[in-house]
Design a protein around this motif. Sequence first.
Motif, PDB file in Angstrom:
ATOM      1  N   GLU A   7       9.214   1.399  -2.782  1.00  0.00           N
ATOM      2  CA  GLU A   7       8.629   0.279  -3.478  1.00  0.00           C
ATOM      3  C   GLU A   7       7.560  -0.044  -1.683  1.00  0.00           C
ATOM      4  OE1 GLU A   7       8.806  -4.350  -5.710  1.00  0.00           O
ATOM      5  OE2 GLU A   7       9.358  -3.934  -3.563  1.00  0.00           O
ATOM      6  N   SER A   8       8.266   0.156  -0.834  1.00  0.00           N
ATOM      7  CA  SER A   8       7.683  -0.361   0.381  1.00  0.00           C
ATOM      8  C   SER A   8       6.804   1.517   0.724  1.00  0.00           C
ATOM      9  CB  SER A   8       8.527  -0.135   1.421  1.00  0.00           C
ATOM     10  OG  SER A   8       9.392   0.776   1.866  1.00  0.00           O
ATOM     11  N   ILE A   9       7.685   2.383  -0.275  1.00  0.00           N
ATOM     12  CA  ILE A   9       6.444   3.679   0.613  1.00  0.00           C
ATOM     13  C   ILE A   9       5.546   3.715   0.032  1.00  0.00           C
ATOM     14  CG2 ILE A   9       6.644   6.101   0.567  1.00  0.00           C
ATOM     15  CD1 ILE A   9       9.056   6.061   1.367  1.00  0.00           C
ATOM     16  N   PHE A  10       5.980   3.283  -1.765  1.00  0.00           N
ATOM     17  CA  PHE A  10       4.236   2.959  -2.336  1.00  0.00           C
ATOM     18  C   PHE A  10       3.481   1.940  -2.357  1.00  0.00           C
ATOM     19  CE2 PHE A  10       2.811   0.933  -6.053  1.00  0.00           C
ATOM     20  CZ  PHE A  10       2.577   1.922  -6.950  1.00  0.00           C
ATOM     21  N   GLU A  11       4.095   1.491  -1.707  1.00  0.00           N
ATOM     22  CA  GLU A  11       2.854   0.173  -0.943  1.00  0.00           C
ATOM     23  C   GLU A  11       1.946   0.725   0.558  1.00  0.00           C
ATOM     24  OE1 GLU A  11       4.372  -3.398   0.341  1.00  0.00           O
ATOM     25  OE2 GLU A  11       5.447  -4.086  -2.543  1.00  0.00           O
ATOM     26  N   GLU A  12       2.525   1.384   0.801  1.00  0.00           N
ATOM     27  CA  GLU A  12       1.770   2.594   1.754  1.00  0.00           C
ATOM     28  C   GLU A  12       1.196   3.467   1.425  1.00  0.00           C
ATOM     29  OE1 GLU A  12       3.751   5.464   4.661  1.00  0.00           O
ATOM     30  OE2 GLU A  12       4.637   3.981   4.707  1.00  0.00           O
ATOM     31  N   LYS A  13       1.641   3.716   0.620  1.00  0.00           N
ATOM     32  CA  LYS A  13       0.632   4.802  -0.100  1.00  0.00           C
ATOM     33  C   LYS A  13      -0.203   4.288  -0.525  1.00  0.00           C
ATOM     34  CE  LYS A  13       3.036   7.714   2.145  1.00  0.00           C
ATOM     35  NZ  LYS A  13       2.855   9.129   2.890  1.00  0.00           N
ATOM     36  N   THR A  14      -0.605   2.971  -1.451  1.00  0.00           N
ATOM     37  CA  THR A  14      -1.531   3.017  -2.527  1.00  0.00           C
ATOM     38  C   THR A  14      -2.556   1.494  -1.902  1.00  0.00           C
ATOM     39  OG1 THR A  14      -0.329   0.667  -2.988  1.00  0.00           O
ATOM     40  CG2 THR A  14      -0.760   2.126  -4.474  1.00  0.00           C
ATOM     41  N   ASN A 109      10.465  13.212   0.949  1.00  0.00           N
ATOM     42  CA  ASN A 109      10.542  13.879  -0.337  1.00  0.00           C
ATOM     43  C   ASN A 109      10.281  12.281  -0.959  1.00  0.00           C
ATOM     44  OD1 ASN A 109      10.895  15.956  -0.046  1.00  0.00           O
ATOM     45  ND2 ASN A 109      13.489  15.345  -0.647  1.00  0.00           N
ATOM     46  N   ILE A 110      10.328  11.830  -0.782  1.00  0.00           N
ATOM     47  CA  ILE A 110       9.780   9.809  -1.554  1.00  0.00           C
ATOM     48  C   ILE A 110       8.560  10.043  -0.876  1.00  0.00           C
ATOM     49  CG2 ILE A 110      10.346   7.578  -1.705  1.00  0.00           C
ATOM     50  CD1 ILE A 110      12.974   7.935  -1.669  1.00  0.00           C
ATOM     51  N   GLU A 111       8.247  10.613  -0.662  1.00  0.00           N
ATOM     52  CA  GLU A 111       6.735   9.919   0.262  1.00  0.00           C
ATOM     53  C   GLU A 111       6.623  11.307  -0.172  1.00  0.00           C
ATOM     54  OE1 GLU A 111       6.278   9.515   4.662  1.00  0.00           O
ATOM     55  OE2 GLU A 111       7.614   8.138   4.750  1.00  0.00           O
ATOM     56  N   VAL A 112       6.639  12.324   0.008  1.00  0.00           N
ATOM     57  CA  VAL A 112       6.156  13.162  -0.878  1.00  0.00           C
ATOM     58  C   VAL A 112       5.738  12.932  -2.338  1.00  0.00           C
ATOM     59  CG1 VAL A 112       5.805  15.756  -1.558  1.00  0.00           C
ATOM     60  CG2 VAL A 112       5.972  14.794   0.953  1.00  0.00           C
ATOM     61  N   LEU A 113       6.763  12.749  -3.027  1.00  0.00           N
ATOM     62  CA  LEU A 113       6.876  12.609  -4.609  1.00  0.00           C
ATOM     63  C   LEU A 113       5.223  11.421  -5.233  1.00  0.00           C
ATOM     64  CD1 LEU A 113       9.996  12.582  -5.683  1.00  0.00           C
ATOM     65  CD2 LEU A 113       8.427  13.584  -7.298  1.00  0.00           C
ATOM     66  N   LEU A 114       5.039  10.876  -3.639  1.00  0.00           N
ATOM     67  CA  LEU A 114       4.838   9.405  -3.892  1.00  0.00           C
ATOM     68  C   LEU A 114       3.167   9.180  -3.735  1.00  0.00           C
ATOM     69  CD1 LEU A 114       6.873   6.227  -3.384  1.00  0.00           C
ATOM     70  CD2 LEU A 114       6.546   7.364  -5.392  1.00  0.00           C
ATOM     71  N   GLU A 115       3.243  10.498  -2.708  1.00  0.00           N
ATOM     72  CA  GLU A 115       2.138  10.602  -2.278  1.00  0.00           C
ATOM     73  C   GLU A 115       0.987  11.048  -2.788  1.00  0.00           C
ATOM     74  OE1 GLU A 115       0.588  13.688   1.032  1.00  0.00           O
ATOM     75  OE2 GLU A 115       1.025  12.274   2.026  1.00  0.00           O
ATOM     76  N   LYS A 116       1.322  12.749  -4.121  1.00  0.00           N
ATOM     77  CA  LYS A 116       0.845  13.008  -5.292  1.00  0.00           C
ATOM     78  C   LYS A 116       0.935  12.114  -5.987  1.00  0.00           C
ATOM     79  CE  LYS A 116       2.716  17.568  -3.401  1.00  0.00           C
ATOM     80  NZ  LYS A 116       1.548  18.016  -3.655  1.00  0.00           N
ATOM     81  N   LEU A 117       1.636  11.245  -6.342  1.00  0.00           N
ATOM     82  CA  LEU A 117       1.864  10.027  -7.580  1.00  0.00           C
ATOM     83  C   LEU A 117       0.447   9.479  -7.092  1.00  0.00           C
ATOM     84  CD1 LEU A 117       2.211   8.681 -10.050  1.00  0.00           C
ATOM     85  CD2 LEU A 117       3.654   7.390  -8.331  1.00  0.00           C
TER      86      LEU A 117
END
Length: 164
Positions: A7-14, A109-117
């Motif tokens: 969730e926190s990585i997603f918030e950062e990426k969005t 790897n979570i960062e890469v997944l969410l960056e691509k998402l």
Amino acid sequence: MSFQDWESIFEEKTEDLYGYGDSWSFEFDDTIEPDNPAQNWYQYIRGAFARFTCSKCKRTWPSKRVLVVFDFQLQERAKTGTVKARRFRQNCKRCQGAKMEEPQFELDNIEVLLEKLVGRIRMRCYREDLGENNRGFRPVGISEGPHESAHCEACLRGICRKSE
């Protein structure tokens, strides 16, 4: 990694999407089916590196191809977006009747997944042209052994993307 990490990585990426005035939420949903998004939802499917731990014997093993399915939708009138994610599981090949275990992803790897998402969200929901982004996954202790289809939830359901 925990839901809070995702969730926190997603918030950062969005964060950049706030410029559109939209807020996005993230959740896990084990009912998502690959190649079958709900009406008016988009789907993004990736394989990634992860590690598993058997809750019975504590054995750990790496996997090069853990299927992650994301469904996402922007409700333009409400100015909110929702992402639902499903991570496919594996079970221990040594334990009889072992339960399916959740994958454990490295933060990178979570960062890469969410960056691509988020790139896919930008293309689908905001019609942005992002070009190509080739940042890859970081293998951590990954062996070159065969994919254990008999222990892969996605394979058992006939939806594994091991050949991608």
